[in-house]
Write an enzyme that holds these catalytic residues in place. Sequence first.
Site, PDB file in Angstrom:
ATOM      1  CE  LYS A  40      32.251 -28.370 -25.458  1.00 19.84           C
ATOM      2  NZ  LYS A  40      31.260 -27.278 -25.547  1.00 19.84           N
ATOM      3  CD  GLN A  81      27.915 -26.673 -27.106  1.00 25.27           C
ATOM      4  OE1 GLN A  81      28.622 -27.279 -26.299  1.00 25.27           O
ATOM      5  NE2 GLN A  81      28.412 -25.984 -28.112  1.00 25.27           N
ATOM      6  CG  ASP A 127      32.254 -22.185 -21.883  1.00 21.19           C
ATOM      7  OD1 ASP A 127      33.240 -22.775 -22.360  1.00 21.19           O
ATOM      8  OD2 ASP A 127      31.103 -22.345 -22.319  1.00 21.19           O
TER       9      ASP A 127
END
Length: 369
Positions: A129, A173, A196
């Site tokens: 990422k 994460q 997200d």
Amino acid sequence: MEKICGAVRFSPESSTTARLLLPLTRNLSRQHGVVSFNRLVGVRLPHRHLTSLTALTTHCSPSPSPLVSASVATETSAKVIDGKAIAKQIRDEITEEVSKMKNAIGVTPGLAVILVGDRKDSATYVRNKKKACESVGINSFEVRLPEDCTEQEVLKFISDFNDDPSVHGILVQLPLPSHMNEQNILNAVSIEKDVDGFHPLNIGRLAMRGREPLFVPCTPKGCIELLHRYGINIKGKKAVVIGRSNIVGMPAALLLQREDATISIVHSRTKNPEEYIREADIIISAVGQPNMVRGNWIKPGAVIIDVGINPVEDTKSPRGYRLVGDVCYEEACKVASAITPVPGGVGPMTIAMLLSNTLISAKRIHNFQ
């Protein structure tokens, strides 16, 4: 030139469809800032008529059913939905938009990622990422915390990023260590920076007619984007989603419903799942079972988006394993009209959609069109 189930085949120059499906390309620019913290303790796609017949032997294993071995001679094969190519096209578009934004108002989008613990797979995802941010000019901010840190420490970093005007997206994460309450941590992310798309208000808006979520979860969004960019019609089609997770299956079903598909969800308690799958015009599989969906489960001409990434033993591979999807690729190629490969299908789209959501957030916060 086109890809057909792992092979490259040249089509006649008169094939306008093939030309329309080829992705556009632009040059990439690089620009980023990094902060680190550490603590010490379809329309159905047309079949391609091949000029020669090819005999193939296919094997899919492991599987819930016995090993399948078949010698097939066919004139048609599924079109490969190239996630790598589409993701590159999207990243090139984002690069251009990021540059325009910086030149116009002096603002560079910023993405903050919080990693707790030392899981190798999570560290790899975070590293990818970060590289993706660099490739499109988005600033990346990274926090790495030890496995035994407290939930309050994670919440403090989230609060700081919520208040930081240079951060437009926050990603925690997953998975988190077992002693942390995942729901509390995800809910702490400001909905305006929830790139997200996991905040319950975003999911709630996604589920309701007439409401728009600020962000859509990245992997399901990438699945739908692949269908759109390959010109595959969703409206009025029968779609089956295999798996009902909060991350992929459930939001994928909601997105398909928004596109006016008729939805069925197959899960671990579904009896005779193949009966539902055989009726589907579109299949999105995100169940994590290698080669579960067999060729004889698939309706001829169906479109398959395979989210599964499953390691299976392979003594011929230097790593001792290879990656396969939830769908038996070799068998599905003989039945479907289009299919995503594993790897190289949905995976690259997930990170591309994360970058897209970060850009969308920065534009919204700064009222930039």
